[in-house]
Design a protein around this motif. Structure first.
Motif, short mmCIF file in Angstrom:
data_model
loop_
_atom_site.label_atom_id
_atom_site.label_comp_id
_atom_site.label_asym_id
_atom_site.label_seq_id
_atom_site.Cartn_x
_atom_site.Cartn_y
_atom_site.Cartn_z
N LEU A 24 0.82 -1.21 0.00
CA LEU A 24 0.00 0.00 0.00
C LEU A 24 0.86 1.26 0.00
O LEU A 24 0.42 2.32 -0.45
CB LEU A 24 -0.93 -0.01 1.21
N GLY A 25 2.08 1.15 0.50
CA GLY A 25 2.96 2.31 0.53
C GLY A 25 3.78 2.49 -0.73
O GLY A 25 4.49 3.49 -0.89
N ALA A 26 3.69 1.54 -1.66
CA ALA A 26 4.47 1.62 -2.89
C ALA A 26 3.84 2.61 -3.88
O ALA A 26 2.62 2.74 -3.95
CB ALA A 26 4.57 0.24 -3.54
N THR A 27 4.68 3.30 -4.62
CA THR A 27 4.19 4.27 -5.60
C THR A 27 3.76 3.60 -6.89
O THR A 27 3.05 4.20 -7.70
CB THR A 27 5.28 5.31 -5.91
N GLU A 28 4.17 2.37 -7.08
CA GLU A 28 3.85 1.62 -8.29
C GLU A 28 3.08 0.36 -7.93
O GLU A 28 3.40 -0.31 -6.95
CB GLU A 28 5.14 1.26 -9.02
N GLN A 29 2.07 0.05 -8.70
CA GLN A 29 1.25 -1.14 -8.45
C GLN A 29 1.61 -2.24 -9.47
O GLN A 29 2.06 -1.95 -10.57
CB GLN A 29 -0.23 -0.79 -8.56
N PRO A 30 1.38 -3.50 -9.12
CA PRO A 30 1.71 -4.61 -10.03
C PRO A 30 0.67 -4.79 -11.12
O PRO A 30 -0.05 -5.80 -11.19
CB PRO A 30 1.75 -5.81 -9.08
N ASP A 31 0.56 -3.80 -12.00
CA ASP A 31 -0.47 -3.82 -13.04
C ASP A 31 -0.36 -5.03 -13.97
O ASP A 31 -1.37 -5.59 -14.39
CB ASP A 31 -0.41 -2.52 -13.85
N ASN A 32 0.88 -5.40 -14.33
CA ASN A 32 1.06 -6.55 -15.22
C ASN A 32 0.46 -7.81 -14.61
O ASN A 32 -0.12 -8.65 -15.32
CB ASN A 32 2.54 -6.76 -15.52
N PHE A 33 0.60 -7.94 -13.32
CA PHE A 33 0.05 -9.09 -12.61
C PHE A 33 -1.47 -9.02 -12.56
O PHE A 33 -2.17 -10.00 -12.89
CB PHE A 33 0.63 -9.14 -11.19
N PHE A 34 -2.01 -7.89 -12.19
CA PHE A 34 -3.46 -7.74 -12.09
C PHE A 34 -4.14 -7.88 -13.45
O PHE A 34 -5.28 -8.35 -13.55
CB PHE A 34 -3.82 -6.40 -11.47
N ASN A 35 -3.45 -7.49 -14.50
CA ASN A 35 -4.02 -7.60 -15.85
C ASN A 35 -4.19 -9.05 -16.31
O ASN A 35 -4.88 -9.31 -17.30
CB ASN A 35 -3.16 -6.85 -16.86
N THR A 36 -3.56 -9.98 -15.60
CA THR A 36 -3.67 -11.40 -15.98
C THR A 36 -4.82 -12.10 -15.25
O THR A 36 -4.99 -13.31 -15.40
CB THR A 36 -2.36 -12.15 -15.68
N ARG A 37 -5.60 -11.35 -14.49
CA ARG A 37 -6.74 -11.98 -13.80
C ARG A 37 -7.76 -12.49 -14.81
O ARG A 37 -7.85 -11.99 -15.93
CB ARG A 37 -7.39 -10.96 -12.84
N MET A 38 -8.50 -13.48 -14.41
CA MET A 38 -9.44 -14.18 -15.28
C MET A 38 -10.51 -13.22 -15.83
O MET A 38 -11.08 -12.42 -15.08
CB MET A 38 -10.11 -15.31 -14.49
N LYS A 39 -10.79 -13.28 -17.12
CA LYS A 39 -11.77 -12.41 -17.77
C LYS A 39 -12.75 -13.26 -18.59
O LYS A 39 -12.43 -14.36 -19.04
CB LYS A 39 -11.08 -11.39 -18.66
N ASP A 40 -13.95 -12.69 -18.80
CA ASP A 40 -14.94 -13.39 -19.61
C ASP A 40 -14.77 -13.02 -21.09
O ASP A 40 -13.83 -12.30 -21.45
CB ASP A 40 -16.36 -13.09 -19.13
N ALA A 41 -15.68 -13.47 -21.94
CA ALA A 41 -15.57 -13.25 -23.39
C ALA A 41 -15.64 -11.77 -23.76
O ALA A 41 -15.13 -11.36 -24.81
CB ALA A 41 -16.68 -14.01 -24.11
N ASN A 42 -16.22 -10.96 -22.88
CA ASN A 42 -16.32 -9.52 -23.13
C ASN A 42 -15.18 -8.72 -22.53
O ASN A 42 -15.18 -7.49 -22.57
CB ASN A 42 -17.66 -8.99 -22.59
N GLY A 43 -14.23 -9.41 -21.95
CA GLY A 43 -13.08 -8.73 -21.37
C GLY A 43 -13.30 -8.22 -19.96
O GLY A 43 -12.44 -7.53 -19.41
N LYS A 44 -14.42 -8.56 -19.35
CA LYS A 44 -14.70 -8.14 -17.98
C LYS A 44 -14.18 -9.19 -17.01
O LYS A 44 -14.21 -10.40 -17.29
CB LYS A 44 -16.20 -7.96 -17.77
N GLU A 45 -13.66 -8.75 -15.86
CA GLU A 45 -13.13 -9.68 -14.87
C GLU A 45 -14.23 -10.59 -14.33
O GLU A 45 -15.34 -10.15 -14.04
CB GLU A 45 -12.48 -8.92 -13.71
N VAL A 46 -13.88 -11.85 -14.21
CA VAL A 46 -14.80 -12.84 -13.65
C VAL A 46 -14.73 -12.74 -12.12
O VAL A 46 -13.65 -12.66 -11.54
CB VAL A 46 -14.41 -14.26 -14.11
N ARG A 47 -15.88 -12.74 -11.49
CA ARG A 47 -15.94 -12.54 -10.05
C ARG A 47 -16.06 -13.83 -9.27
O ARG A 47 -15.80 -13.87 -8.07
CB ARG A 47 -17.09 -11.60 -9.69
#
Length: 319
Positions: free
Chosen positions: A181-204
């Motif tokens: 939480l104190g970091a100025t940079e977030q792990p976007d590359n990692f979060f972008n690999t989360r599971m998505k549906d056919a429309n590109g929305k994250e699966v919950r």
């Protein structure tokens, strides 16, 4: 039993500020809280040496309202009982587990900037202004620049290795959460690999029935979630295996735990059987090494001395 220094879970922050901001001054900090070196080899000497090296206080003798605040800046008034003299040696275990275990493999400057200046030690602690059996604290409460650890007494004297692992898990989670939480940079590359549906929305969530593990090694829930790149499902107060996908912070915490507390044999197996786990690990590792300055090999080696990874193991992973 494998010693676990970093096993991560999601931590909720109290969001309450202390009435004072304690700045560590090397010339004043020891006398400020009356720390003395004590006899050679004593707990008091260990506490003093820890302050000298890290600028962190471990306090078991303090005024009744030392960490309690009730003023314009906030309200923090908790019931507690002090550490008994006969249980003083438990403090040595606590310091060794934190300083010599949880902090292993982490950049010292980052730890000092993220961890608490003051650690208050109590025998019993309630998250209420008076004793309430329903609000007894198992591990800790945090408040601003201080953390209050509970159970420093007979309870810890009877701790098994598994109990210590669970205890360290909570504090490790809190530390990593504060680093992230104190970091100025977030792990976007990692979060972008989360599971998505056919429309590109994250699966919950991933609904049952789940795919059975053909080898029987993992439960259908774990096998299904790892096949989709998650260490586990988001547990609830009733079930450890659910249909819900973890949130971002828990996702990050789970992966750090997985990478640093899993034997080499198990890591190799997961990366071979679950390509999505490998893909997501490869996306996260550079962030952990560059931004959070984690020595992942050192952390894994400390936690799994019976089956350690080799030098640059994580750096050399390829999807």
């Amino acid at each position: 039993m494998k010693k676990i220094a970093i096993y991560l879970i999601m931590i909720l922050f109290l969001g309450i500020s202390c009435s004072e901001d304690v700045k560590v001054n090397p010339e004043l900090a020891g006398p400020l809280y009356g720390l003395t070196k004590g006899e050679p080899g004593s707990v008091d000497e260990l506490i003093y040496n820890t302050w000298e090296e890290w600028g962190m206080y471990y306090l078991y003798k303090f005024e009744p309202y030392a960490f309690q605040v009730t003023n314009w800046s906030g309200y923090f008034n908790k019931w507690y009982t002090p550490v008994k003299e006969e249980n003083k040696e438990v403090i040595r275990k606590i310091i060794n587990h934190i300083q010599g275990g949880i902090f292993v493999g982490l950049d010292k400057d980052l730890v000092q900037g993220s961890w608490f200046v003051r650690t208050f030690l109590c025998d019993s602690l309630c998250n209420d202004y008076d004793y309430n059996p329903e609000k007894v604290v198992d591990i800790y409460l945090d408040n601003g620049d201080c953390i209050i650890l509970a159970g420093v007494g007979d309870k810890m004297n009877n701790f098994t290795d598994e109990d210590w692992d669970k205890w360290k898990a909570g504090l490790s989670s809190l530390l990593i959460s504060r680093l992230y939480l104190g970091a100025t940079e977030q792990p976007d590359n990692f979060f972008n690999t989360r599971m998505k549906d056919a429309n590109g929305k994250e699966v919950r969530w991933i609904l049952a029935p789940w795919t059975a593990d053909p080898t029987g090694k993992y439960s259908p829930n774990v096998y299904t979630f790892r096949s989709n790149g998650y260490v586990r499902s988001k547990s609830s107060s009733f079930q450890s295996e659910t249909v819900n996908i973890v949130d971002y912070q828990t996702d990050l915490a789970d992966y750090i735990s997985f990478l640093t507390t899993t034997t080499k044999t198990e890591l190799d197996y997961n990366f071979e059987v679950f390509p999505r786990m490998l893909e997501r690990a490869v996306a996260l590792i550079p962030y952990l090494q560059r931004v959070l300055s984690m020595d992942l090999e050192a952390m894994q080696n400390a936690n799994c001395p019976e089956d350690p990874v080799g030098a640059d193991y994580f750096k050399n992973l390829k999807k």
